[in-house]
Design an enzyme around this catalytic site. Structure first.
Site, mmCIF file in Angstrom:
data_model
loop_
_atom_site.group_PDB
_atom_site.id
_atom_site.type_symbol
_atom_site.label_atom_id
_atom_site.label_comp_id
_atom_site.label_asym_id
_atom_site.label_seq_id
_atom_site.Cartn_x
_atom_site.Cartn_y
_atom_site.Cartn_z
ATOM 1 C CG ASP A 183 6.548 13.418 -1.699
ATOM 2 O OD1 ASP A 183 7.133 14.010 -2.605
ATOM 3 O OD2 ASP A 183 6.579 12.197 -1.515
ATOM 4 C CG ASN A 191 3.626 5.688 -11.034
ATOM 5 O OD1 ASN A 191 2.444 5.729 -11.378
ATOM 6 N ND2 ASN A 191 4.364 6.764 -10.926
ATOM 7 C CG HIS A 196 3.877 4.960 -15.375
ATOM 8 N ND1 HIS A 196 4.541 3.761 -15.489
ATOM 9 C CD2 HIS A 196 4.710 5.791 -14.707
ATOM 10 C CE1 HIS A 196 5.736 3.861 -14.912
ATOM 11 N NE2 HIS A 196 5.860 5.081 -14.430
ATOM 12 C CG ASP A 200 -0.356 9.972 -15.650
ATOM 13 O OD1 ASP A 200 0.652 10.159 -14.925
ATOM 14 O OD2 ASP A 200 -0.310 9.860 -16.891
ATOM 15 C CD GLU A 227 6.658 11.497 -6.148
ATOM 16 O OE1 GLU A 227 6.944 11.878 -7.295
ATOM 17 O OE2 GLU A 227 7.425 10.801 -5.456
#
Ligand SMILES: [Mg+2]
Length: 319
Positions: A183, A191, A196, A200, A227
């Protein structure tokens, strides 16, 4: 029935990889000459060698002799088709026998074609081309179904089916299996802080780093959720699993992606839960995939509770 699971193929433009299996060197030589100029050719002189090469090298096509001492071609074909890592590789039998019953048996075992010995190079090349093309089209279709669009690693659907298959294999062949669940630390804050698009991009880079930390083509990386990523790694003992977790951490650390709001450092890091499945005692049932995932999830939680940017390891079912 489970779905047929691919390993994501390399770029379609790459030279086709061909595995030639025959116990007679003179036959290997004839086939090698027919293909070596524009194919990557691997050769095996026994069934055992063929199975190992097929799993490791993931050829696009296998040309398989039927009559061999020890494990014969039929048995090799049966095993290739029973293994999720090799079942999508087309098999053509190359045989001197001209026996319809023999041919039927081979087709029932999953072979796509038969070629008679002595081989005619033009014919064998033409048939090989057809089956390599079909194989690659199939790979592309499976890739669309089983690959995560953002990161290019496998998706959750693939992971669920692959894990079930690998756990069965673990029982059948008495091998260890490790599931790594990892994770990205404080990803929501990443974010919020960086946007965002950057999020990504971070996930794409982390996915590539995790994939790069794998050592064997049979090791599978999937995006598990937002994630979270999962790695299914067969044939690995405790120290091997720990070494893998370390390689993944290091690979992500080396990306040096700045994290402006992480509680553990200036850069993006990951926490990992490593759950090992050991072969059950004879007669005992296989571990269900959900039990292994739960164990990895608990260990991941433990790694986070201990301060993140670290790994926790344990054996599933051992409390
Ligand atoms: Mg032979």
């Amino acid at each position: 029935m489970t779905a047929r699971l691919p390993h994501v193929p390399p770029a379609a433009a790459a030279r086709p990889k061909l595995l030639i299996v025959d116990d007679q060197p003179v036959n290997l030589q004839a086939l090698y000459h027919a293909f070596s100029s524009d194919h990557q050719v691997f050769m095996a002189t026994s069934g055992e060698q063929a199975l190992a090469l097929a799993r490791d090298r993931q050829p696009d096509l296998v040309l398989l002799d039927v009559v061999m001492p020890g494990m014969d071609g039929h048995e090799v074909c049966r095993r290739l088709k029973a293994d999720p890592a090799t079942q999508d590789i087309p098999v053509i039998f190359v045989t001197a026998q001209d026996d319809p019953e023999d041919e039927t048996r081979g087709l029932e075992l999953g072979a796509v074609d038969f070629i008679a010995k002595p081989i005619n190079p033009a014919i064998v090349r033409a048939r090989a081309r057809t089956h390599v093309t079909l194989k690659r089209q199939g790979d592309l279709l499976r890739q669309m179904v089983f690959v995560d669009g953002l990161t290019g690693v496998h998706n959750r659907r693939f992971l669920d089916e692959h894990l079930a298959d690998e756990l069965q294999r673990c029982v059948r062949e008495g091998r260890d299996l490790a599931l790594v669940l990892l994770d990205v630390d404080f990803f929501k804050r990443f974010n919020d802080r960086h946007g965002h698009q950057a999020g990504d991009d971070c996930l794409r880079q982390v996915a590539a780093a995790v994939k790069g930390a794998m050592r064997r083509p049979t090791d599978v990386v999937a995006r598990y959720g937002g994630e979270e990523f999962a790695c299914v790694v067969p044939d690995v003992d405790e120290s091997g699993a720990l070494a893998l977790a370390f390689r993944i951490s290091e690979a992500v650390r080396t990306l040096a992606i700045p994290h402006g709001d992480s509680g553990v450092g200036d850069h993006v890091s990951v926490s990992l839960g490593v759950a090992r499945a050991l072969p059950p005692a004879p007669g005992a049932a296989a571990l269900p995939p959900s039990a292994l995932i739960e164990a990895a999830d608990r260990l991941l939680y433990r790694a986070k509770a201990a301060g993140r940017a670290q790994a926790a390891i344990g054996v599933a079912g051992a409390g």
